[in-house]
Design an enzyme around this catalytic site. Structure first.
Site, mmCIF file in Angstrom:
data_model
loop_
_atom_site.group_PDB
_atom_site.id
_atom_site.type_symbol
_atom_site.label_atom_id
_atom_site.label_comp_id
_atom_site.label_asym_id
_atom_site.label_seq_id
_atom_site.Cartn_x
_atom_site.Cartn_y
_atom_site.Cartn_z
ATOM 1 N N GLU A 1 0.837 -1.207 0.000
ATOM 2 C CA GLU A 1 0.000 0.000 0.000
ATOM 3 C C GLU A 1 0.869 1.253 0.000
ATOM 4 O O GLU A 1 1.865 1.320 0.722
ATOM 5 C CB GLU A 1 -0.895 -0.027 1.245
ATOM 6 C CG GLU A 1 -2.274 0.474 1.003
ATOM 7 C CD GLU A 1 -3.068 -0.437 0.060
ATOM 8 O OE1 GLU A 1 -3.120 -0.115 -1.150
ATOM 9 O OE2 GLU A 1 -3.626 -1.432 0.530
ATOM 10 N N HIS A 2 0.475 2.211 -0.817
ATOM 11 C CA HIS A 2 1.230 3.460 -0.998
ATOM 12 C C HIS A 2 2.647 3.172 -1.496
ATOM 13 O O HIS A 2 3.576 3.910 -1.204
ATOM 14 C CB HIS A 2 1.237 4.300 0.295
ATOM 15 C CG HIS A 2 -0.125 4.877 0.592
ATOM 16 N ND1 HIS A 2 -0.561 6.050 0.034
ATOM 17 C CD2 HIS A 2 -1.155 4.400 1.327
ATOM 18 C CE1 HIS A 2 -1.807 6.288 0.448
ATOM 19 N NE2 HIS A 2 -2.191 5.296 1.224
ATOM 20 N N THR A 3 2.785 2.093 -2.206
ATOM 21 C CA THR A 3 4.062 1.755 -2.835
ATOM 22 C C THR A 3 4.053 2.102 -4.319
ATOM 23 O O THR A 3 5.113 2.303 -4.906
ATOM 24 C CB THR A 3 4.361 0.254 -2.688
ATOM 25 O OG1 THR A 3 3.185 -0.464 -3.089
ATOM 26 C CG2 THR A 3 4.726 -0.116 -1.265
ATOM 27 N N GLY B 1 -16.795 5.131 -2.724
ATOM 28 C CA GLY B 1 -16.314 5.604 -1.420
ATOM 29 C C GLY B 1 -15.878 4.492 -0.484
ATOM 30 O O GLY B 1 -15.656 4.730 0.692
ATOM 31 N N ASP C 1 -4.553 0.671 -9.352
ATOM 32 C CA ASP C 1 -5.967 0.330 -9.519
ATOM 33 C C ASP C 1 -6.312 0.036 -10.982
ATOM 34 O O ASP C 1 -6.978 -0.951 -11.303
ATOM 35 C CB ASP C 1 -6.850 1.485 -9.013
ATOM 36 C CG ASP C 1 -6.455 1.951 -7.620
ATOM 37 O OD1 ASP C 1 -5.804 1.175 -6.902
ATOM 38 O OD2 ASP C 1 -6.789 3.096 -7.267
HETATM 39 C C1 GLA Z 1 -5.297 4.575 -3.973
HETATM 40 C C2 GLA Z 1 -4.591 4.964 -5.260
HETATM 41 C C3 GLA Z 1 -3.557 3.910 -5.657
HETATM 42 C C4 GLA Z 1 -2.638 3.553 -4.504
HETATM 43 C C5 GLA Z 1 -3.441 3.294 -3.235
HETATM 44 C C6 GLA Z 1 -2.551 3.089 -2.042
HETATM 45 O O1 GLA Z 1 -6.069 3.425 -4.191
HETATM 46 O O2 GLA Z 1 -5.516 5.115 -6.302
HETATM 47 O O3 GLA Z 1 -2.837 4.366 -6.771
HETATM 48 O O4 GLA Z 1 -1.691 4.558 -4.304
HETATM 49 O O5 GLA Z 1 -4.341 4.341 -2.956
HETATM 50 O O6 GLA Z 1 -1.796 1.935 -2.174
#
Ligand code: GLA
Length: 381
Positions: free
Chosen positions: A30-32, A118, A173
């Site tokens: 996550e957030h990578t 959401g 995503d």
């Molecule tokens: C959201 C963003 C993704 C990703 C995640 C965190 O879903 O759309 O690109 O950064 O947060 O992993």
């Protein structure tokens, strides 16, 4: 009403076809993505469907079964910040494809979706990818026919989100929505865009998604602030991105940057390690180790990255108390959903425990989904 009926009623002609694209849940990593790192999402069985026909001008006409209004947008007027709202994801993809040199025109579109909005399950990516898939087939771009084409289409969907919708997200995503494989997790290396399909071998266990109904919102500046902190950490370390750093580099980095920036970077560096550890544990069938990594990922997102909220922490805690192997927030955070690894025969106990604790707190009841790894965006009809 079916999407084909909505379109036919509006235009007086049958749709040329129907396309769909899935929402996603991220197992770990996550957030990578915007740090050139690793992530391991899967496509959900929840999908956005779009009935579509070509127009021979630049008008894009959109409506949805659940949204009374018909929107009309001029593709020629689209650009950074235009149009606004959910239309940005639709018109933005066509704009990005055109910018990339593809000949796309206006379209007649009607949508329906069972990806909750959401909930942190990428409803907007599902929308953009479904439209991109329709445009690719109807305008003869041929992007769905190969993984390279799908990667190109994903890049257009990311541009739509970054430039037109104005959200500085990474590409996880859209990539999983377009490049996933049913029955598999998608190991995505965001440094070069390479993917590997990892069999979702979880004998006797389920992945349970819990929508905590705490509205998640990425556009309030928090997501972008995390991104800037990561970039500041990489700059301080003199590397192009945090991907260049491993755990051994952390002590000197932490000594060189301010405390908050250091914690943000520590999350990203250790999260890449957790992705590798989960892939290795899946390979050897060590589901207890998978679960432990998920929970460690949640702790890191709570303590170091600070993107959890009480609904998420409580959902994780009650799942673990009720016997889950591991649980964590999934997606960007600040609300949304958790993903939990749990034995089939403990799914009921986890659900009941979470419902009970939420009710005691006076919160809306959580909504559960089975995260069965599903197929990517495709033409349906
Ligand atoms: C959201 C963003 C993704 C990703 C995640 C965190 O879903 O759309 O690109 O950064 O947060 O992993």
């Amino acid at each position: 009403m079916e999407v084909t009926e909505v379109l036919q009623e509006r235009t007086g002609a049958p749709a040329e076809g129907v396309w769909s694209a899935p929402g996603r849940v991220n197992l770990i990593g996550e957030h990578t993505d915007y740090n050139d790192g690793l992530c391991l999402p899967l496509a959900l069985p929840l999908r956005t469907r779009v009935a579509a026909s070509r127009r021979d001008d630049d008008l894009v006409v959109l409506s949805s079964a659940g949204f009374g209004r018909v929107l009309r947008c001029d593709l020629g007027q689209a650009g950074p910040g235009r149009p606004k709202g959910w239309a940005a994801y639709v018109v933005g993809v066509l704009w990005a494809l055109r910018q990339a040199g593809h000949e796309v025109r206006g379209m007649e579109l009607a949508f329906a979706s069972n990806v909750p909005t959401g909930a942190g399950l990428s409803s907007s990516a599902a929308l953009a990818c479904a439209v991109g898939a329709a445009a690719s087939d109807l305008f003869g771009l041929g992007l769905l026919g190969s993984d390279e084409g799908r990667a190109e289409l994903a890049a257009a969907c990311v541009r739509a989100e970054n430039v037109v919708a104005g959200a500085a997200t990474g590409g996880m995503d859209q990539t999983v929505s377009l490049r996933a494989r049913a029955g598999h997790l998608l190991l995505l290396d965001c440094q070069d865009g390479a993917v590997e399909h990892i069999p979702a071998a979880l004998p006797g266990h389920s992945l349970l998604v819990t929508d905590t109904r705490s509205p998640h919102q990425l556009l309030d500046g928090q997501y972008e602030a995390r991104r800037r902190a990561c970039e500041a950490a990489a700059a301080a370390a003199g590397v192009p991105s945090l991907r260049s750093l491993g755990p051994a580099d952390l002590p000197s980095l932490l000594a060189a940057v301010d405390e908050v920036v250091g914690r943000r970077a520590r999350h990203v560096v250790t999260e890449n390690e957790r992705v590798r550890a989960v892939v290795a544990a899946l390979d050897t069938g060590d589901l207890a180790a998978v679960g432990a990594c998920l929970t460690a990922g949640h702790v890191s997102l709570r303590e170091d990255f600070e993107v959890t909220v009480p609904h998420l922490d409580v959902a994780v805690e009650s799942a673990l108390v009720a016997g889950a192997l591991g649980s964590r927030v999934t997606g960007g955070g600040f609300g949304g959903s958790t993903v939990t690894l749990v034995a089939h025969d403990s799914v009921g106990a986890v659900r009941e425990a979470t419902e009970r604790v939420f009710a005691a707190k006076g919160w809306d009841a959580p909504v559960f989904y089975a995260a069965l790894p599903s197929g990517p965006a495709a033409r349906e009809v």
